[in-house]
Design a protein around this motif. Structure first.
Motif, short mmCIF file in Angstrom:
data_model
loop_
_atom_site.label_atom_id
_atom_site.label_comp_id
_atom_site.label_asym_id
_atom_site.label_seq_id
_atom_site.Cartn_x
_atom_site.Cartn_y
_atom_site.Cartn_z
N ALA A 1 0.84 -1.19 0.00
CA ALA A 1 0.00 0.00 0.00
C ALA A 1 0.88 1.25 0.00
CB ALA A 1 -0.92 0.00 1.22
N ASP B 1 0.85 5.53 0.98
CA ASP B 1 0.30 6.80 1.45
C ASP B 1 1.08 7.87 0.71
OD1 ASP B 1 -0.61 9.07 2.69
OD2 ASP B 1 -0.24 8.37 4.73
N THR C 1 -1.04 6.49 7.10
CA THR C 1 0.07 5.53 7.10
C THR C 1 -0.17 4.48 8.19
OG1 THR C 1 1.57 7.29 6.37
CG2 THR C 1 2.57 5.27 7.17
N LEU D 1 -3.05 2.15 7.12
CA LEU D 1 -2.61 1.19 6.11
C LEU D 1 -1.70 0.13 6.71
CD1 LEU D 1 -1.84 3.67 3.17
CD2 LEU D 1 -3.85 2.18 3.41
N ALA D 2 -0.81 0.52 7.61
CA ALA D 2 0.09 -0.43 8.26
C ALA D 2 -0.70 -1.47 9.06
CB ALA D 2 1.08 0.29 9.17
N VAL E 1 3.91 -0.71 3.72
CA VAL E 1 3.40 0.60 3.30
C VAL E 1 4.58 1.49 2.94
CG1 VAL E 1 2.11 2.66 4.02
CG2 VAL E 1 1.43 0.39 4.87
N ALA F 1 6.48 0.02 7.57
CA ALA F 1 6.43 1.18 6.68
C ALA F 1 7.82 1.67 6.31
CB ALA F 1 5.64 2.31 7.33
#
Length: 185
Positions: free
Chosen positions: A22, A24, A33, A36-37, A46, A72
């Motif tokens: 994903a 951001d 963020t 999504l994480a 991410v 991330a």
């Protein structure tokens, strides 16, 4: 009814699974963020980017507090350069919040030229049934022009390849955000 931000999360929650990739594209303070994480789990990842060091620090702190920093990669760069950093894996979901970083210099705003480049490069990597969600905050100088260019970009996408949703409250004052969701068929 959901506001644009909560609906953007719902749209991504419907498609992102553990193990997915994903993006951001406008990290800001790291709320998306972090979201999504959580969705991509331990086996997903991410990539988040922003032009401002403050955004990196705010997001890093948020992810550290949640114990999710390892999920991330935080990039101090413009979203139009994301293709230089993303792995050769298909992208399942991405989000943009267009405008400026809250509680910061309102003169630093997203620009239509770089935003459209970034949207296109993410669409080129998007998997089938993947989604790119764009939330346009346009109540600032330059915001309306950027929103209109994003709208025109979305309108010209082939309906054979993409489904595009436009979501906005039309009876609210102070330019309520407008949401676009592009799903690859």
């Amino acid at each position: 009814m959901q506001n644009a931000l909560s609906y953007s999360h719902q749209l991504l929650k419907e498609v992102l699974q553990p193990g997915d990739l994903a993006v951001d594209a406008t990290m800001g303070n790291g709320h998306d963020t972090l979201f999504l994480a959580q969705l991509v789990g331990r086996t997903g990842h991410v990539y988040a980017c922003d032009l401002q060091e403050q955004a990196i620090q705010n997001t890093k702190k948020r992810l550290e507090e949640a114990g999710l920093l390892s999920r991330a990669t935080l990039l101090l760069t413009g979203h139009e350069t994301l293709d230089q950093y993303l792995p050769e894996k298909e992208l399942k979901g991405a989000i943009f919040n267009l405008g400026y970083l809250p509680q910061s210099d309102k003169a630093i705003i997203t620009q239509p030229e770089t935003t459209l480049l970034a949207i296109q490069l993410l669409l080129d990597r998007l998997s089938r049934k993947g989604r790119v969600v764009i939330v346009c905050y346009y109540g600032h100088s330059g915001g309306l022009a950027e929103m209109e260019q994003v709208r025109q970009f979305c309108k010209q996408l082939s309906q054979k390849e993409y489904a595009v949703l436009n979501y906005q409250f039309i009876n609210q004052q102070n330019q309520p955000p407008l949401l676009f969701c592009i799903e690859k068929k």
